[in-house]
Write a protein that holds these residues in place. Structure first.
Motif: not given
Length: 302
Positions: A76, A79, A83, A137, A141
């Motif tokens: 995460t 990730e 982003l 968001l 995800h």
């Protein structure tokens, strides 16, 4: 490798297969050197859960290599970094989630926010850093939610047969109640850093940049808890911890335009959760006892 004892203890006590991973670490670093044509240098960074070292690419570019036992939190983090794409946060150059490898841009001068002696200024800088990372968001995800994290308090109860073990029952009860009430009334969730404090905010040529995002879904008021617990090396030596905490909440409420009482409540609940995580990971009682002290302070702050 001559690894710090605290690092080896943390890895072996936190991760299943941690001891085996440490044995394989020299081979993993060598594999990274071959794969990305880089040279790993001796580390001068403080190690906690991951091995982090300066490295140099073939063209002379200075980077940071971060490797850890492959786990959800590292995935995460990758990730979240993708982003953010370097906006307010260190840039991710490449990664292999399955191997637990991240190649990161090197920040210069790279000094932590702890170098500032003016706590008011540091708090404002941290607040501005928070705002740059609160992202809408994506439709799909894999980030955990604050509610997922809060389940750890139920695990605390289960571990002690419904009791609270070495932890003050009043604080655990308060934390459980706050999680329930605050989750039920939360604002629109966004992507949060999840562990934003003085050690994760570094100076760079582009201003202050953030490192090590956990990547968690929740309302912005949740974010401030980690900041209030830090810098752990010095904050608990302050003779007026209650006064400093109250002042920080004032500054955060003003800068972020978030309800001060809601931030206080989230910070209290999060402090107790942090204590449980430390205990669960085999942390020293001296560490979580300090955090419980802050929880008591947050209970009293008006």
């Amino acid at each position: 490798m001559n690894l710090p004892p605290h690092f080896t203890k943390t890895v072996t006590s936190t991760f299943t297969g941690g001891a085996e991973w440490l044995t394989h670490l020299p081979n993993l670093l060598a594999e990274c050197e071959r794969r990305w044509d880089l040279t790993v240098q001796p580390t001068n960074f403080t190690l906690s859960y991951n091995y982090v070292a300066p490295a140099t690419l073939a063209d002379g570019t200075e980077i940071v290599l971060k490797v850890g036992v492959p786990n959800r939190e590292l995935r995460t983090e990758i990730e979240a970094l993708r982003l953010y794409a370097g906006r307010g946060c260190v840039r991710l150059l490449d990664a292999d989630p399955e191997q637990g490898v991240l190649l990161l841009a090197r920040l210069h001068p790279g000094e932590m926010l702890t170098t500032l002696t003016d706590d008011d200024e540091a708090t404002r800088i941290a607040a501005l850093a928070m705002q740059t990372l609160w992202w809408q968001l994506p439709a799909e995800h894999n980030f955990p939610s604050v509610a997922d994290w809060g389940d750890g308090l139920a695990e605390l109860r289960e571990a002690f047969g419904g009791g609270t073990g070495p932890f003050e029952g009043r604080l655990v009860d308060t934390a459980v109640s706050l999680f329930t009430d605050l989750l039920a009334s939360s604002d629109e969730p966004v992507l949060l850093h999840g562990d934003l404090h003085h050690y994760n905010i570094l100076s760079s040529s582009d201003g202050w940049q953030v490192i090590d995002p956990k990547g968690v879904v929740g309302e912005p008021a949740y974010e401030v808890g980690a900041l209030l617990r830090n810098p752990i090396a010095t904050i608990f030596d302050e003779p007026d911890l209650k006064g400093i905490t109250a002042r920080r909440l004032d500054i955060l409420a003003e800068t972020l335009s978030i309800d001060r009482e809601r931030m206080r409540q989230w910070s209290l609940a999060q402090a107790v959760l942090s204590v449980w995580w430390s205990y669960e990971d085999g942390g020293d009682s001296a560490d979580w006892e300090l955090t419980m002290r802050l929880a008591n302070v947050l209970l009293e702050v008006s």
